[in-house]
Scaffold this motif. Sequence first.
Motif, short mmCIF file in Angstrom:
data_model
loop_
_atom_site.label_atom_id
_atom_site.label_comp_id
_atom_site.label_asym_id
_atom_site.label_seq_id
_atom_site.Cartn_x
_atom_site.Cartn_y
_atom_site.Cartn_z
N PHE A 104 -5.38 8.12 12.08
CA PHE A 104 -4.93 6.84 11.54
C PHE A 104 -4.24 5.99 12.61
N MET A 161 -9.85 6.03 18.79
CA MET A 161 -9.00 5.94 19.99
C MET A 161 -8.05 4.77 19.80
N ILE A 218 -9.22 10.70 -0.75
CA ILE A 218 -10.09 11.82 -0.32
C ILE A 218 -9.72 13.08 -1.11
N CYS A 266 -2.42 2.94 10.76
CA CYS A 266 -3.14 2.35 9.63
C CYS A 266 -2.22 2.18 8.41
N PHE A 290 -2.94 5.88 1.01
CA PHE A 290 -3.96 5.65 -0.01
C PHE A 290 -5.24 6.42 0.37
N MET A 323 -9.22 -1.75 -5.96
CA MET A 323 -8.52 -2.80 -5.21
C MET A 323 -8.74 -4.18 -5.82
N LEU A 380 0.84 -1.20 0.00
CA LEU A 380 0.00 0.00 0.00
C LEU A 380 0.88 1.25 0.00
N PHE A 392 -14.97 7.26 12.44
CA PHE A 392 -15.66 8.51 12.13
C PHE A 392 -17.15 8.26 12.24
#
Length: 446
Positions: free
Chosen positions: A356, A280, A373, A363, A368, A109, A58, A404
Amino acid sequence: MTFVLDPLLYPHIIKHSQQLDFREFLQNTTPRTFGYPPVHSKMFSGLKEQIAYSFTLLQGNNLTLLTERMLDNLMLVFRQDHLGHSGWRSGSIYQFCLSMMFEATLLTMYGHPAAATRHGGVSALRDDFLKFDSKFHLLVQQVPIWLFWGMKAVRKNLINYFMPDHISRWTDMSEFIRMRMEMFEDHENLRDVDKAAHHFAMLWAALTNSVPATFWAMYYLLSHPEALQVVRQEIQEVFQISDVEFSSNTNVKLHREEMDKLPYLESAIKESFRLSSVTMSLRVVQEDFNLRLGESRSIAVREGDIIIMYPQIMYFDPEIYEEPKKFRFDRYVHNGAEKTDFYKDNQKLKHYLMPFGLGSSLCPGRFFAMSQIKQFLCLMLLYFDLQLEDGQSHFEPRKAGLGFKLHSADIRFRYRLRLQLFWKGFPQGLSMCFWGLLIVLPEGHL
Ligand code: HEM
């Protein structure tokens, strides 16, 4: 459970990655949630390491390829579903972001069906995805799936979509997913349905945060027209400098180098993360020990305790972020470059924004995600005039949960192909007629 609210303490927690483990929690919860066998089991020797290695695809050159494909696929869905209308149209911001990001991510993907550019049954897949996602926070806490009416069937549909004999016929698959398919083949104890469950889990990871994050970034830009104007101007300037081909009937090419030259867009996205992310970071204590929190402080923690870094407190701390409730699109820009100095108790913070995750729970899809976004917003701002629909109140994200959170209200917007584009898409003769109309129509008719 211990919540760590002071961001100056985060580096001490990250440092103890052996004793404060992130993976144990994932390993104990995600297999049952998605319906595949535990990857750390002896039956699948080496699989855990192979999965971790797959995340390197990635980044680097593979990320460049992924980013290019994502833009092509966003353009494909955008052109077929949304371009080609000249007047104002209205819609739900969330539904718009969801339909574009979901399908473009799936295509990027997992690839395209052999005989078509778009997959059949995407809206059913998306509906099932949303049903599963709405119960994810409970499923991951090991609430049995059979307690949710119809959820087992929903998960089965989602898994079946990715059965190896089905997806192996798709073309243009990303290296990331292709490599994961090959590595699953190495494990004969892994049944086809288990491999499919892994693929579904990856689609979930790629979309569960990206869609709502895109929604909030777009909402904040639309509700702050001054920010929208500056960001649009910045994007247009980069396009002109890079001489990018751009009209309503030619695909835009936005390379990674161009995406890196958009500090105001990046700052606006980060600011929307700050206001809407409820991520978190959790760690499980592996043994009894004294956790040192600086020169003179330490706390005794026991094996099995859970420690949670809870950054929302920092995001709304006025000492770190002046007027924290305000959306300041340029908060992360200083002198035209990225601003990275934020302070607490006169000390510079190492971690001031962490949607992230951080340390061992960072993450792997973060680069990516950011470029997806940015690409989506670039297209929206370049192609459309955008407004929030009148008569809607001010919306704020919910402050509790995971990742989110969306607003429960359906926030609506108006969009119209920008005049100069509508214009460029016209054949020459028709454009002459259009100018003719402009001249004869009395004021106020356009
Ligand atoms: C705005 C978008 C995104 C956000 C905010 C986000 C955030 C996160 C966070 C916080 C974690 C750590 C999980 C935890 O602490 O419990 C995580 C893990 C993960 N994310 Fe993302 N993510 C995003 C997009 C993506 C994308 C696009 C992909 C893949 C293409 C992806 C793949 C993953 C994977 C595979 C993991 C698990 C990593 C592991 O097992 O170590 N994410 N993400």
